[in-house]
Design a protein around this motif. Structure first.
Motif, PDB file in Angstrom:
ATOM      1  N   LEU A  18       0.954  -1.071  -0.303  1.00 25.03           N
ATOM      2  CA  LEU A  18       0.075   0.046  -0.446  1.00 25.03           C
ATOM      3  C   LEU A  18       1.047   1.453  -0.499  1.00 25.03           C
ATOM      4  CD1 LEU A  18      -2.779  -1.215   2.698  1.00 25.03           C
ATOM      5  CD2 LEU A  18      -2.610  -0.280   0.105  1.00 25.03           C
ATOM      6  N   ALA A  19       2.388   1.633   0.758  1.00 28.63           N
ATOM      7  CA  ALA A  19       2.491   2.727   0.920  1.00 28.63           C
ATOM      8  C   ALA A  19       3.289   2.637  -0.655  1.00 28.63           C
ATOM      9  CB  ALA A  19       4.085   2.094   2.046  1.00 28.63           C
ATOM     10  N   ALA A  69       2.375   6.957   4.841  1.00 26.82           N
ATOM     11  CA  ALA A  69       1.880   5.136   4.512  1.00 26.82           C
ATOM     12  C   ALA A  69       3.725   5.119   4.718  1.00 26.82           C
ATOM     13  CB  ALA A  69       2.077   4.475   3.217  1.00 26.82           C
ATOM     14  N   ARG A  70       4.807   5.563   4.556  1.00 30.71           N
ATOM     15  CA  ARG A  70       6.098   5.324   5.019  1.00 30.71           C
ATOM     16  C   ARG A  70       6.133   5.399   5.839  1.00 30.71           C
ATOM     17  NH1 ARG A  70       9.776   4.736   0.639  1.00 30.71           N
ATOM     18  NH2 ARG A  70       9.547   5.085  -1.768  1.00 30.71           N
ATOM     19  N   ALA A  71       5.740   6.510   6.869  1.00 27.55           N
ATOM     20  CA  ALA A  71       5.804   6.730   8.887  1.00 27.55           C
ATOM     21  C   ALA A  71       4.995   5.161   9.308  1.00 27.55           C
ATOM     22  CB  ALA A  71       5.665   7.774   9.092  1.00 27.55           C
ATOM     23  N   LEU A  72       4.180   4.951   8.836  1.00 19.67           N
ATOM     24  CA  LEU A  72       3.404   3.565   9.378  1.00 19.67           C
ATOM     25  C   LEU A  72       4.098   2.766   8.688  1.00 19.67           C
ATOM     26  CD1 LEU A  72       0.015   4.407   8.991  1.00 19.67           C
ATOM     27  CD2 LEU A  72       0.609   4.444  10.946  1.00 19.67           C
ATOM     28  N   VAL A  73       4.544   2.044   8.083  1.00 16.00           N
ATOM     29  CA  VAL A  73       5.268   0.930   8.298  1.00 16.00           C
ATOM     30  C   VAL A  73       6.717   1.094   8.781  1.00 16.00           C
ATOM     31  CG1 VAL A  73       6.686   0.159   5.831  1.00 16.00           C
ATOM     32  CG2 VAL A  73       4.596   0.438   5.340  1.00 16.00           C
ATOM     33  N   ALA A  94      -1.983  -2.830  12.794  1.00 16.87           N
ATOM     34  CA  ALA A  94      -4.208  -2.977  12.260  1.00 16.87           C
ATOM     35  C   ALA A  94      -3.738  -2.021  12.664  1.00 16.87           C
ATOM     36  CB  ALA A  94      -4.871  -4.065  13.652  1.00 16.87           C
ATOM     37  N   ARG A  95      -3.307  -0.827  13.421  1.00 18.98           N
ATOM     38  CA  ARG A  95      -3.569   0.074  13.584  1.00 18.98           C
ATOM     39  C   ARG A  95      -3.605   1.159  11.618  1.00 18.98           C
ATOM     40  NH1 ARG A  95      -1.047   0.042  18.456  1.00 18.98           N
ATOM     41  NH2 ARG A  95      -2.682   0.712  20.160  1.00 18.98           N
ATOM     42  N   ALA A  96      -2.335   0.111  11.425  1.00 11.75           N
ATOM     43  CA  ALA A  96      -0.943   0.633   9.784  1.00 11.75           C
ATOM     44  C   ALA A  96      -2.590   0.426   9.535  1.00 11.75           C
ATOM     45  CB  ALA A  96      -0.224   0.632   9.800  1.00 11.75           C
ATOM     46  N   GLN A  97      -3.043  -0.818   9.120  1.00 10.30           N
ATOM     47  CA  GLN A  97      -3.839  -1.503   7.970  1.00 10.30           C
ATOM     48  C   GLN A  97      -5.582  -0.226   7.822  1.00 10.30           C
ATOM     49  OE1 GLN A  97      -5.231  -5.173   9.023  1.00 10.30           O
ATOM     50  NE2 GLN A  97      -6.682  -5.559   6.524  1.00 10.30           N
ATOM     51  N   VAL A  98      -5.846   0.220   9.344  1.00  9.30           N
ATOM     52  CA  VAL A  98      -7.210   0.079   9.275  1.00  9.30           C
ATOM     53  C   VAL A  98      -6.835   1.557   8.469  1.00  9.30           C
ATOM     54  CG1 VAL A  98      -8.899   1.753  10.701  1.00  9.30           C
ATOM     55  CG2 VAL A  98      -7.922  -0.435  11.560  1.00  9.30           C
TER      56      VAL A  98
END
Length: 398
Positions: free
Chosen positions: A232-233, A282-286, A320-324
């Motif tokens: 996704l990122a 997205a990159r930060a969450l990854v 899970a948080r990143a997926q949401v």
């Protein structure tokens, strides 16, 4: 070869991979040459320790590389997803001759696919694919799986089976007569991941290559989800790239626009900025999820210890948080791309719609709304759920 050399070898392949992605997706042509090139460059052994012949990359480094690969072709990290998870299972396992033999195979270039999902009306939480004792002392596997991403490219398939009433996993060699893998995936997104059907007919499995599912490494769901988050990122980064390039090159403008060139229109620039913010987030969450997974990996040698249990929970909820967040924001950003351009953006020859289609397909895995509910239950009630997901037909209540 150093870590930097290994990563550089893979990065050197990315321009060529990106150059052919539109044609491969339009023609639904499997990226066999690209998978082989990445395997030869060492992608499959990046997590294996250097003393065992691998590169010893940490999860933060690996995740960043997978994002770059997904920006070039979002199908490719997903193809390697099952392999990456199996390697992590090896790394978390205690030393043994069997573990070392598999590490040697991975270092030698063997690729492992995935076959966990059953087809048809199988009962929830069970496997219709059966492993039975064979005359030679090994096992024989018969059954059918779908969503077997990566298996059509692989030397081995990591499959879930029922072995005498026990949930188990079997490592099945693909080159034998009893194994057939079809490219019958017809999804509108991620079209060349080879996510089709694997059928086993008395496929042979060595005794050592069948193990209890309960012995799998405990942070596996976070690892599987992290790979999808890198996809996704990467899609978000590709969306930002294509939107910015198209706006910068555009010479036509609208009579009711705000500038003589689209690249100076403040409303268009705002939209590009929103897409850019999504890609950055997205990159930060990854990165954050990769750090949590790394802690789970670092504590895995004491699987029953409090440190590992806490790390597993942290990694699962981080993913899970990143997926949401990303399951909603990345498809939305891929749609906003069309707000920056005119009707020419919907030309099939440009395939700009692939970013939304691919993001939407990836976001459909383990639906985020159930993850959000679990996060809410954790926040309000402190509930920690079972992290292993399955799908099937549930028995009627009562």
């Amino acid at each position: 070869m150093t870590h930097a050399d290994a990563v550089s070898a893979i990065r050197s392949l990315l321009p060529g991979i990106a150059g052919g992605v539109l044609e491969r997706e339009r023609e639904r042509a499997l990226p066999r040459a690209q998978v082989k090139a990445l395997t030869l460059a060492g992608l499959g052994r990046l997590r294996i320790p250097r003393e065992d012949g691998g590169e010893g990359l940490g999860w933060v480094e690996l995740a960043e590389l997978l994002v770059e690969l997904a920006e070039a072709d979002s199908n490719l990290p997903q193809i390697f997803r099952g392999h990456i998870a199996f390697v992590e299972h090896l790394l978390a396992a205690p030393p043994s001759e069997h573990r070392q033999a598999w590490i040697d195979r991975i270092v030698g270039g063997d690729l492992v696919g995935n076959a966990w999902s059953e087809t048809g009306g199988v009962a929830l939480g069970t496997n219709a694919t059966r492993a039975t004792r064979a005359a030679d002392g090994g096992w024989s596997v018969t059954g059918k799986k779908f969503y077997t991403t990566g298996s059509i490219f692989a030397d081995w398939i990591d499959a879930t089976v029922d072995a005498d009433g026990t949930a188990a996993t079997a490592l099945i060699r693909t080159g034998q007569p009893g194994v057939r893998v079809d490219d019958d995936w017809d999804g509108f997104g991620q079209p060349v991941t080879g996510t089709g059907t694997a059928e086993f007919t008395d496929a042979s499995v060595d005794e050592a290559d069948l193990g209890a599912f309960a012995d799998r490494f405990r942070y596996q769901t976070a690892v599987y989800q992290l790979v999808l988050l890198t996809v996704l990122a990467g899609i978000a980064s590709a969306t930002r790239r294509d939107a910015a390039d198209a706006v910068a090159a555009r010479t036509r403008t609208y009579s009711h626009g705000n500038a003589t060139r689209t690249q100076h229109d403040p409303q268009v620039l705002q939209t590009i900025g929103e897409i850019d913010a999504t890609a950055f987030t997205a990159r930060a969450l990854v990165n954050e999820v990769a750090r949590a997974v790394q802690l789970a990996a670092d504590t895995a040698r004491d699987p029953d210890g409090a440190a590992h249990r806490d790390a597993v929970v942290a990694a699962e909820f981080a993913s899970a948080r990143a997926q949401v967040v990303l399951s909603q924001s990345v498809p939305a950003a891929a749609t906003r791309l069309f707000d920056t351009l005119g009707a020419s953006a919907i030309s099939a020859s440009r395939s700009l719609d692939r970013h939304w289609r691919n993001a939407r397909a990836v976001a459909s895995h383990n639906p985020w709304l159930f993850k959000a509910r679990q996060l809410g239950d954790l926040t309000v009630n402190g509930t920690v759920p079972d992290f292993v997901w399955s799908i099937g037909v549930a028995a009627p209540a009562g």
